[in-house]
Design a protein around this motif. Structure first.
Motif, short mmCIF file in Angstrom:
data_model
loop_
_atom_site.label_atom_id
_atom_site.label_comp_id
_atom_site.label_asym_id
_atom_site.label_seq_id
_atom_site.Cartn_x
_atom_site.Cartn_y
_atom_site.Cartn_z
N GLU A 262 0.82 -1.20 0.00
CA GLU A 262 0.00 0.00 0.00
C GLU A 262 0.86 1.26 0.00
O GLU A 262 0.59 2.20 -0.74
CB GLU A 262 -0.90 -0.01 1.25
CG GLU A 262 -1.81 1.20 1.38
CD GLU A 262 -2.90 1.23 0.33
OE1 GLU A 262 -3.41 2.33 0.05
OE2 GLU A 262 -3.23 0.17 -0.21
N THR A 263 1.92 1.29 0.83
CA THR A 263 2.73 2.49 0.94
C THR A 263 3.64 2.68 -0.26
O THR A 263 4.14 3.76 -0.49
CB THR A 263 3.60 2.42 2.22
OG1 THR A 263 4.39 1.23 2.19
CG2 THR A 263 2.74 2.42 3.46
N SER A 264 3.86 1.62 -1.06
CA SER A 264 4.75 1.74 -2.20
C SER A 264 4.00 2.06 -3.49
O SER A 264 4.60 2.17 -4.54
CB SER A 264 5.55 0.44 -2.39
OG SER A 264 4.68 -0.63 -2.70
N ARG A 265 2.68 2.20 -3.41
CA ARG A 265 1.91 2.52 -4.59
C ARG A 265 2.22 3.93 -5.09
O ARG A 265 2.57 4.80 -4.30
CB ARG A 265 0.41 2.40 -4.28
CG ARG A 265 -0.04 0.96 -4.05
CD ARG A 265 -1.48 0.91 -3.60
NE ARG A 265 -2.37 1.52 -4.57
CZ ARG A 265 -3.66 1.72 -4.35
NH1 ARG A 265 -4.21 1.39 -3.19
NH2 ARG A 265 -4.42 2.27 -5.28
N PRO A 266 2.11 4.19 -6.41
CA PRO A 266 2.36 5.53 -6.94
C PRO A 266 1.50 6.56 -6.24
O PRO A 266 0.33 6.32 -5.94
CB PRO A 266 1.99 5.38 -8.42
CG PRO A 266 2.18 3.94 -8.72
CD PRO A 266 1.81 3.21 -7.45
N LEU A 267 2.07 7.73 -5.96
CA LEU A 267 1.36 8.76 -5.23
C LEU A 267 0.61 9.71 -6.15
O LEU A 267 -0.27 10.43 -5.69
CB LEU A 267 2.36 9.56 -4.38
CG LEU A 267 3.16 8.75 -3.38
CD1 LEU A 267 4.12 9.66 -2.63
CD2 LEU A 267 2.24 8.02 -2.40
N LEU A 268 0.96 9.72 -7.43
CA LEU A 268 0.33 10.65 -8.36
C LEU A 268 0.36 10.04 -9.74
O LEU A 268 1.35 9.43 -10.13
CB LEU A 268 1.08 11.98 -8.37
CG LEU A 268 0.49 13.13 -9.18
CD1 LEU A 268 -0.79 13.64 -8.51
CD2 LEU A 268 1.49 14.26 -9.29
N SER A 269 -0.72 10.19 -10.46
CA SER A 269 -0.73 9.65 -11.82
C SER A 269 0.26 10.43 -12.68
O SER A 269 0.43 11.64 -12.52
CB SER A 269 -2.13 9.75 -12.41
OG SER A 269 -2.44 11.08 -12.75
N THR B 294 6.22 7.77 -8.79
CA THR B 294 6.47 7.55 -7.38
C THR B 294 6.87 8.87 -6.73
O THR B 294 7.11 9.87 -7.41
CB THR B 294 7.60 6.53 -7.18
OG1 THR B 294 8.79 7.06 -7.77
CG2 THR B 294 7.26 5.19 -7.82
N ASN B 295 6.97 8.84 -5.42
CA ASN B 295 7.34 10.04 -4.68
C ASN B 295 8.72 10.55 -5.12
O ASN B 295 8.93 11.75 -5.31
CB ASN B 295 7.34 9.75 -3.18
CG ASN B 295 7.40 11.02 -2.35
OD1 ASN B 295 6.68 11.98 -2.60
ND2 ASN B 295 8.28 11.02 -1.35
N GLU C 216 8.87 -0.68 -14.10
CA GLU C 216 7.43 -0.81 -13.89
C GLU C 216 6.68 0.51 -14.04
O GLU C 216 5.44 0.53 -14.12
CB GLU C 216 7.15 -1.41 -12.50
CG GLU C 216 7.42 -0.48 -11.32
CD GLU C 216 8.88 -0.44 -10.90
OE1 GLU C 216 9.18 0.21 -9.88
OE2 GLU C 216 9.71 -1.07 -11.59
N LEU C 217 7.42 1.61 -14.06
CA LEU C 217 6.79 2.92 -14.16
C LEU C 217 6.56 3.38 -15.59
O LEU C 217 5.85 4.37 -15.81
CB LEU C 217 7.64 3.98 -13.44
CG LEU C 217 7.92 3.77 -11.95
CD1 LEU C 217 8.80 4.89 -11.42
CD2 LEU C 217 6.61 3.70 -11.17
#
Length: 220
Positions: A14-21, A97-98, A157-158
């Protein structure tokens, strides 16, 4: 207690999910670049008003403000090239990601700073600090794009950028960063050359081609 709290692995995911599209990030960056390019013209508009009040001609304006006109055109072109380079990379980036966001915040800072450095270039006396603030901003922008490409290379993966395309991009950013750094050193240490040191950037294409061939030879 929720299932996520019971399962440490699910918390990590959950915490490693992308923070912004990536789409929102790209739209924001496009807007920042557009605003920065627009800001470049503001000092010239102010000077036009002054010449108009004094009833002076357009020819006089060009003669007096030629240095500021040149700095405007140069910075406009540089920002445009930076944006095109950025667009080629992020056109195939799908997630953010962040860490990637902060790399882009840094890149946007260098772009937003350029109108200020350009105004100095066109209005203030030529000195070492002026060159450091102007060419240094270009170097910082190039280094941040190099960092971005390295980050994307480590996080496939990004994005959907082909490995070969990433490799060529890394070579290009390394060459540009080195040329900006050399130009900065020459401009500061040899005042008679000054901003003419940036003509070294014309070597970017041949240098990239040579490095790409050597890199390809090693891979084979």
């Amino acid at each position: 207690m929720s299932r996520a709290e019971d399962d440490p692995q699910s918390v990590t995911v959950e915490t490693s999910r992308p923070l912004l599209s990536a789409e929102r990030l790209k739209a924001f960056e496009d807007a920042v670049v557009a605003i920065a390019m627009t800001l470049l013209i503001l000092p010239l508009l102010e000077n036009v008003s002054e010449f108009a009040r004094d009833d002076r001609s357009a020819l006089e304006y060009v003669q007096v403000e030629h240095k500021q006109l040149f700095s405007f055109a140069l910075s406009f072109l540089i920002i445009a090239v930076f944006w095109m380079n950025h667009h080629r990379v992020f056109d195939r980036v799908e997630k953010a990601t962040n860490a990637l966001i902060w790399l882009q915040v840094g890149w946007m800072f260098t772009i937003v700073w350029l109108p200020v450095a350009t105004a100095m270039l066109g209005s203030l006396p030529d000195d070492a600090m002026q060159k450091l603030l102007y060419i240094g901003a270009l170097l910082a922008s190039s280094l941040l794009m190099l960092g971005t490409r390295l980050y994307l290379r480590r996080h496939p993966e990004l994005h959907r950028i082909a490995p070969e395309s990433l490799r060529r991009g890394l070579i290009a950013e390394i060459v540009m960063s080195c040329l900006f750094a050399v130009s900065l050193v020459i401009a500061v240490l040899v005042p008679d050359i000054g901003y003419a040191a940036m003509f070294l950037l014309l070597l970017a294409g041949p240098a990239q081609a040579i490095l790409a061939r050597k890199s390809g030879a090693r891979r084979t």
